[in-house]
Design a protein around this motif. Structure first.
Motif, short mmCIF file in Angstrom:
data_model
loop_
_atom_site.label_atom_id
_atom_site.label_comp_id
_atom_site.label_asym_id
_atom_site.label_seq_id
_atom_site.Cartn_x
_atom_site.Cartn_y
_atom_site.Cartn_z
N GLU A 1 41.36 -69.00 83.15
CA GLU A 1 42.74 -68.57 82.91
C GLU A 1 43.71 -69.75 83.00
OE1 GLU A 1 46.06 -65.38 84.61
OE2 GLU A 1 44.03 -65.41 85.43
N ARG A 2 43.52 -70.63 83.98
CA ARG A 2 44.44 -71.75 84.16
C ARG A 2 44.22 -72.83 83.10
NH1 ARG A 2 46.50 -74.94 88.57
NH2 ARG A 2 46.76 -73.01 89.73
N PHE A 3 42.96 -73.20 82.85
CA PHE A 3 42.70 -74.37 82.03
C PHE A 3 42.28 -74.04 80.60
CE2 PHE A 3 41.65 -75.70 86.46
CZ PHE A 3 42.75 -76.53 86.63
N GLY A 4 41.78 -72.83 80.35
CA GLY A 4 41.40 -72.44 79.01
C GLY A 4 40.09 -73.06 78.56
N ARG A 5 39.66 -72.66 77.36
CA ARG A 5 38.45 -73.21 76.75
C ARG A 5 38.81 -73.77 75.38
NH1 ARG A 5 33.90 -70.80 79.44
NH2 ARG A 5 34.55 -68.99 80.68
N ALA B 1 43.36 -100.17 85.98
CA ALA B 1 43.82 -99.20 86.96
C ALA B 1 44.68 -98.14 86.29
CB ALA B 1 44.63 -99.88 88.06
N ILE B 2 44.37 -96.88 86.55
CA ILE B 2 45.20 -95.78 86.06
C ILE B 2 46.36 -95.60 87.02
CG2 ILE B 2 45.25 -93.30 85.61
CD1 ILE B 2 42.34 -93.53 84.70
N VAL B 3 47.58 -95.69 86.49
CA VAL B 3 48.77 -95.69 87.34
C VAL B 3 49.68 -94.50 87.07
CG1 VAL B 3 48.68 -98.19 87.66
CG2 VAL B 3 50.01 -97.23 85.77
N GLY B 4 49.28 -93.63 86.19
CA GLY B 4 50.04 -92.42 85.94
C GLY B 4 49.12 -91.38 85.33
N ALA B 5 49.27 -90.13 85.72
CA ALA B 5 48.39 -89.09 85.21
C ALA B 5 49.10 -87.74 85.24
CB ALA B 5 47.09 -89.01 86.02
N VAL B 6 48.77 -86.91 84.27
CA VAL B 6 49.28 -85.54 84.19
C VAL B 6 48.10 -84.63 83.92
CG1 VAL B 6 50.87 -83.95 83.05
CG2 VAL B 6 51.48 -86.37 83.26
N LEU B 7 47.98 -83.55 84.67
CA LEU B 7 46.90 -82.59 84.51
C LEU B 7 47.42 -81.32 83.87
CD1 LEU B 7 45.20 -82.84 88.06
CD2 LEU B 7 45.01 -84.39 86.10
N GLY B 8 46.60 -80.69 83.05
CA GLY B 8 47.02 -79.45 82.42
C GLY B 8 45.87 -78.72 81.77
N SER B 9 46.20 -77.68 81.06
CA SER B 9 45.23 -76.87 80.35
C SER B 9 44.83 -77.56 79.05
CB SER B 9 45.85 -75.50 80.04
OG SER B 9 45.12 -74.82 79.04
N CYS B 10 43.59 -77.27 78.60
CA CYS B 10 43.17 -77.82 77.31
C CYS B 10 43.93 -77.16 76.16
CB CYS B 10 41.67 -77.67 77.13
SG CYS B 10 41.08 -75.98 76.93
N ARG B 11 44.65 -76.08 76.45
CA ARG B 11 45.49 -75.45 75.43
C ARG B 11 46.81 -76.20 75.26
NH1 ARG B 11 43.45 -70.51 78.18
NH2 ARG B 11 45.21 -70.77 79.59
N THR B 12 47.11 -77.09 76.20
CA THR B 12 48.34 -77.89 76.14
C THR B 12 48.05 -79.17 75.38
OG1 THR B 12 49.05 -77.03 78.29
CG2 THR B 12 50.16 -79.00 77.47
N GLY B 13 48.83 -79.44 74.36
CA GLY B 13 48.60 -80.63 73.55
C GLY B 13 48.76 -81.91 74.34
N GLU B 14 48.02 -82.95 73.94
CA GLU B 14 48.08 -84.21 74.67
C GLU B 14 49.46 -84.85 74.56
OE1 GLU B 14 45.97 -87.02 71.25
OE2 GLU B 14 44.81 -86.30 72.96
#
Length: 416
Positions: free
Chosen positions: A156-160, A185-198
């Motif tokens: 439900e949160r992340f989708g398929r 080094a990764i210095v910034g990140a955003v997490l979301g659903s695969c239904r959310t566009g990059e």
């Protein structure tokens, strides 16, 4: 020598878990910093617990270092060395998986995210090889996805990806990240659903960039609005665009690049032509409709056998600052971002492995732990590369991971 051995062998004061350290990871994320983020996220315990919050932050990072191990085995690796050193309290037992999960639930994802945002800053110094171009720090944006445990809450949160019979077997967490090319080094990140566009996710990375940076991205991330949003931070940009993106040629430059306009989506061909004529005549064009950029076009035969044209647009409009060939060579540093994400997906997580946390909050918590573990290892490698005058690209991430894993066990009894 003798006094050091005696001191190490003494039974520790307080709770056993207060003495858990992660070697080089603890050095990067010290106790004061952990207390700061716990205060800021209001996750400090109101009563004494067997697994306090600051220990659980380190435990979640250790989950990233020992991704394939069970929850209780990760804890054993953290405290197992204490028994050999005579520092094990006979009344203390390794917490059960249930107790560890409850402690992770109390912690939540917020302190891990806050720690990453607070600690994950660019690492490259002025002498770091491959990190700079014309006094600009090279940065790159990319996005990827991670399979997560197949539970109803995660789905439900992340989708398929896909739908119906073609839907992905696992729900997928989507990650947009920005990396420092010189250090990986990764210095910034955003997490979301695969239904959310990059592009939507990447828009939240603007807080991590600013003047003195050259930010690169691939064609999949380009939109007029997102390009302008990043340009508004004061950073310079070098973004690839696809063949479907219209550019209005204005004038050729001595290095073979050219000035052009890029346009907001939805403009008719007649409107684009009219704006280009205005710009050629020396008039300003409305910022909401078009923007002047410089275009560099080239091919890379040894990488692209089809000879497809690579088109990069940049906010650096003066070719005397950075010539077309130099910019084209620098753009391929963008692949460093993909290398950084691959280090997480392949070396830390393991190829094809799943983030096994059963709830969305714990999935996000685990992802932040992976990002923090990767950052700590990359910082360690840069600390080794810079004094020796090496390019960090030559430093093996896998070897750094092995060193860090050994130090987790070997230094478990050192009070942070």
């Amino acid at each position: 020598m003798t006094s050091a051995v005696v001191e190490t062998a003494q039974r520790p004061w307080g709770r056993l878990t207060d003495h858990i350290g992660l070697g080089v990871v603890s050095a990067r994320f010290g106790r004061d910093l952990l207390e700061e983020v716990l205060n800021r996220t209001e996750r400090r315990e109101k009563r004494s617990r067997r697994l306090p919050a600051h220990v659980m932050i380190r435990y979640v990072i250790a989950m990233g270092l020992f991704f394939a191990e069970s929850y209780d085995e990760v804890m054993r690796r953290l405290v197992g060395n204490l028994r050999a050193l005579g520092s094990w309290d006979d009344d203390w037992q390794v917490p059960t998986k249930s107790a560890i999960t409850q402690a992770r639930q109390r912690l939540g994802p917020e302190p891990m995210k806050a720690l990453f945002e607070r600690a994950a800053v660019p690492l490259a110094t002025s002498g770091t090889k491959g990190a700079w171009l014309a006094r600009r720090r090279l940065m790159a944006i990319d996005a990827t996805s991670f399979d997560v445990a197949d539970t109803s809450d995660n789905a439900e949160r992340f989708g398929r990806m896909g739908s119906g019979p073609k839907a992905s077997a696992y729900p997928k967490l989507h990650l947009a990240a920005i990396a420092e090319c010189g250090s990986h080094a990764i210095v910034g990140a955003v997490l979301g659903s695969c239904r959310t566009g990059e592009r939507t996710l990447a828009a939240d990375l603007t807080s991590t960039v600013g003047p003195g940076m050259l930010v690169m991205a691939d064609a999949g991330l380009y939109s007029y609005d997102l390009f302008n949003r990043f340009a508004g931070t004061g950073a310079d940009l070098a973004w690839r665009i696809g063949a479907s993106v219209s550019v209005g040629h204005l004038s050729w430059l001595p290095d073979g690049s050219y000035h052009a306009l890029i346009y907001t989506a939805g403009l008719s061909a007649a409107s684009r032509a009219r704006l280009a004529e205005q710009a050629k005549a020396g008039h300003d064009v409305p910022a909401e409709l078009a923007r002047r950029v410089r275009v560099v076009e080239y091919t890379v035969p040894d990488r692209n056998l089809d000879g497809d044209l690579i088109v990069v647009i940049t906010t650096i409009t003066d070719p005397h600052e950075i010539g077309a060939l130099t910019l084209a060579e620098a753009y391929h540093q963008r692949w460093e971002e993909e290398s950084a994400l691959d280090e997480i997906k392949t070396d830390l997580r393991g190829r094809g492995e799943v983030l096994r946390s059963k709830t969305p909050d714990l999935v996000e918590q685990q992802m932040w732990g992976l990002l923090l573990a990767h950052y700590a290892i990359r910082a360690l490698l840069l600390d080794a590369a810079d004094p020796a005058g090496y390019d960090p690209d030559r430093m093996s991430f896998i070897k750094g991971l092995r060193v860090t894993r050994r130090q987790v066990t070997d230094q478990a009894a050192i009070t942070p």
